[in-house]
Design a protein around this motif. Structure first.
Motif, PDB file in Angstrom:
ATOM      1  N   ALA A 191     -34.297  -8.176   4.253  1.00  0.00           N
ATOM      2  CA  ALA A 191     -35.009  -7.384   5.208  1.00  0.00           C
ATOM      3  C   ALA A 191     -36.073  -8.393   5.759  1.00  0.00           C
ATOM      4  O   ALA A 191     -36.421  -8.275   6.963  1.00  0.00           O
ATOM      5  CB  ALA A 191     -35.490  -6.369   4.234  1.00  0.00           C
ATOM      6  N   PRO A 192     -36.767  -9.270   5.136  1.00  0.00           N
ATOM      7  CA  PRO A 192     -37.756 -10.037   5.874  1.00  0.00           C
ATOM      8  C   PRO A 192     -37.360 -10.655   7.085  1.00  0.00           C
ATOM      9  O   PRO A 192     -38.056 -10.865   8.030  1.00  0.00           O
ATOM     10  CB  PRO A 192     -38.412 -10.893   4.910  1.00  0.00           C
ATOM     11  N   ALA A 193     -36.172 -11.141   7.185  1.00  0.00           N
ATOM     12  CA  ALA A 193     -35.689 -11.709   8.322  1.00  0.00           C
ATOM     13  C   ALA A 193     -35.433 -10.887   9.498  1.00  0.00           C
ATOM     14  O   ALA A 193     -35.991 -11.187  10.571  1.00  0.00           O
ATOM     15  CB  ALA A 193     -34.413 -12.452   8.160  1.00  0.00           C
ATOM     16  N   LYS A 199     -40.795  -7.800  14.323  1.00  0.00           N
ATOM     17  CA  LYS A 199     -42.330  -8.454  14.868  1.00  0.00           C
ATOM     18  C   LYS A 199     -42.476  -9.087  16.008  1.00  0.00           C
ATOM     19  O   LYS A 199     -43.468  -8.755  17.087  1.00  0.00           O
ATOM     20  CB  LYS A 199     -43.106  -8.890  13.675  1.00  0.00           C
ATOM     21  N   LEU A 200     -41.661 -10.220  16.282  1.00  0.00           N
ATOM     22  CA  LEU A 200     -41.870 -10.985  17.533  1.00  0.00           C
ATOM     23  C   LEU A 200     -41.404  -9.851  18.765  1.00  0.00           C
ATOM     24  O   LEU A 200     -42.125 -10.143  19.778  1.00  0.00           O
ATOM     25  CB  LEU A 200     -40.537 -11.953  17.438  1.00  0.00           C
ATOM     26  N   ALA A 205     -43.711  -7.354  23.379  1.00  0.00           N
ATOM     27  CA  ALA A 205     -44.034  -5.891  24.239  1.00  0.00           C
ATOM     28  C   ALA A 205     -45.276  -5.423  24.300  1.00  0.00           C
ATOM     29  O   ALA A 205     -45.963  -5.013  25.315  1.00  0.00           O
ATOM     30  CB  ALA A 205     -42.982  -4.663  23.571  1.00  0.00           C
ATOM     31  N   ASP A 206     -46.169  -5.961  22.897  1.00  0.00           N
ATOM     32  CA  ASP A 206     -47.456  -5.252  23.315  1.00  0.00           C
ATOM     33  C   ASP A 206     -48.163  -6.029  24.282  1.00  0.00           C
ATOM     34  O   ASP A 206     -49.139  -5.835  24.679  1.00  0.00           O
ATOM     35  CB  ASP A 206     -48.148  -5.369  21.824  1.00  0.00           C
ATOM     36  N   SER A 231     -38.052  -1.699   9.207  1.00  0.00           N
ATOM     37  CA  SER A 231     -38.388  -2.587  10.259  1.00  0.00           C
ATOM     38  C   SER A 231     -38.252  -1.986  11.595  1.00  0.00           C
ATOM     39  O   SER A 231     -38.835  -2.449  12.637  1.00  0.00           O
ATOM     40  CB  SER A 231     -36.864  -3.625  10.335  1.00  0.00           C
ATOM     41  N   ILE A 232     -37.637  -0.850  11.866  1.00  0.00           N
ATOM     42  CA  ILE A 232     -37.639  -0.001  13.252  1.00  0.00           C
ATOM     43  C   ILE A 232     -38.953   1.013  13.100  1.00  0.00           C
ATOM     44  O   ILE A 232     -39.690   0.761  14.033  1.00  0.00           O
ATOM     45  CB  ILE A 232     -36.209   0.671  13.374  1.00  0.00           C
TER      46      ILE A 232
END
Length: 340
Positions: A191-193, A199-200, A205-206, A231-232
């Motif tokens: 999950a962390p991957a 996040k990237l 996008a931000d 994650s989503i």
């Protein structure tokens, strides 16, 4: 022709879309291991060679291209006669296989062009973009490298995220094509991957939103997580409810599909919905003559579906272990329809 050169030509000539359209289909399809037959010594592609475990011959490769082209030739035609204007793809080895696909006799009349960058993925698979240049005019593209966190899964590189900016019949849109790290080794451990990839994508996008909070942004891909996973919902920032939309999060139409038990891939009779297309809140602005979200769908024709045996109802896949089954993909493609 290298993509960097294509960008330069487009910028110099100021190319424009040739045929403005009022309806556009944007799709995504995991092509399930579309490799060529040539051994690349710097990646782990040995099984997809004639001498490998799958005995991956030229005949298999030609048949694989035919099967994929047979799906894509009618992908999106229900909404527009020319089919999907833009298609993100995953599990492709290089630009050679993409060029072979778009030049297949079943697809040649659509005149798809490609955008692709080689990533450092250990298996040698990447993401890419197909687009009809009559409708979409890209003028910037970049590969975003995903750095995997330590001890989250195998210490390998994963697929880059493909970012493309261009105009869809005159209106600027931003596209991200993703293939997040798999669940190999266990969902929790890996999950962390996936969170790192999410996040990237969100951070990039931000950076666009800070300059223009009404930017039209589309995030698509095989996310290897379901629409309700952390994650989503949290890391990428998404909601399945239009009333909760704002400039900082994405609308995810696939939450409703998933909650009804509908998916794009199946394992042990459990459906997952990893293949998603998310959109920014600006696709719900009806105050101007611009692109608006109409609907989302999963493309699964009867010929793409197993109709007998233990996989009945599943996507008709290409491989069962090392056995070539002659199917299409182990994923169904997804799409959204936009309208002016």
């Amino acid at each position: 022709m290298k993509w960097s050169l294509i960008i330069l030509i487009c910028l110099v000539l100021g190319g424009q879309e040739k045929k403005p359209i009022e309806v556009a289909v944007i799709g995504f399809y995991n092509l399930e291991n579309l490799y060529d037959t040539i051994d690349n010594p710097i990646v782990n592609d040995d099984e997809f060679t004639p001498n490998g475990g799958k005995h991956y011959s030229g005949d298999i490769y030609i048949n694989k291209l035919f099967q994929l082209a047979f799906v894509l030739k009618d992908f999106g035609v229900q909404a527009h006669p020319r089919g999907a204007a833009i298609i993100g793809v995953a599990e492709i080895e290089n630009d050679t296989v993409l060029n072979d696909l778009v030049n297949h006799f079943l697809l040649r009349n659509k005149k798809y062009k490609i955008i692709h960058f080689d990533s450092k993925d250990a298996r040698g698979v990447d993401v890419g973009l197909l687009y009809q240049s009559d409708y979409f005019h890209p003028y910037f593209a970049k590969a975003l490298e995903v750095a995997l966190p330590g001890r989250s899964k195998e210490a390998y590189f994963t697929r880059d995220i493909l970012y493309v900016k261009g105009k869809l019949s005159g209106e600027e849109i931003h596209l991200y094509v993703n293939h997040w790290p798999s669940r190999r080794g266990g969902e929790e451990r890996s999950a962390p991957a996936r969170a790192a990839a999410a996040k990237l994508c969100r951070d990039h996008a931000d950076s666009i939103r800070r300059k223009n909070n009404t930017a039209k942004i589309i995030v698509m891909g095989d996310l290897n997580d379901n629409p309700t996973d952390h994650s989503i919902i949290e890391t990428l920032g998404a909601t399945g409810e239009v009333k909760k939309l704002h400039a900082g999060i994405f609308f995810n139409p696939w939450v409703q599909f998933y909650e009804r038990g509908i998916g794009t891939l199946a394992n042990k009779d459990v459906w997952g919905l990893f293949d998603q297309i998310l959109i920014s809140h600006s696709f719900f602005d009806s105050t101007a003559h611009n692109w608006r979200f109409i609907k989302a769908g999963i493309y699964h024709q009867p010929f793409m579906t197993e109709n007998t045996g233990r996989y009945k109802g599943y996507p008709m896949r290409t491989w069962d272990g090392n056995h070539y089954r002659g199917g299409f993909s182990d994923h169904f493609p997804t799409f959204i329809v936009l309208k002016r």
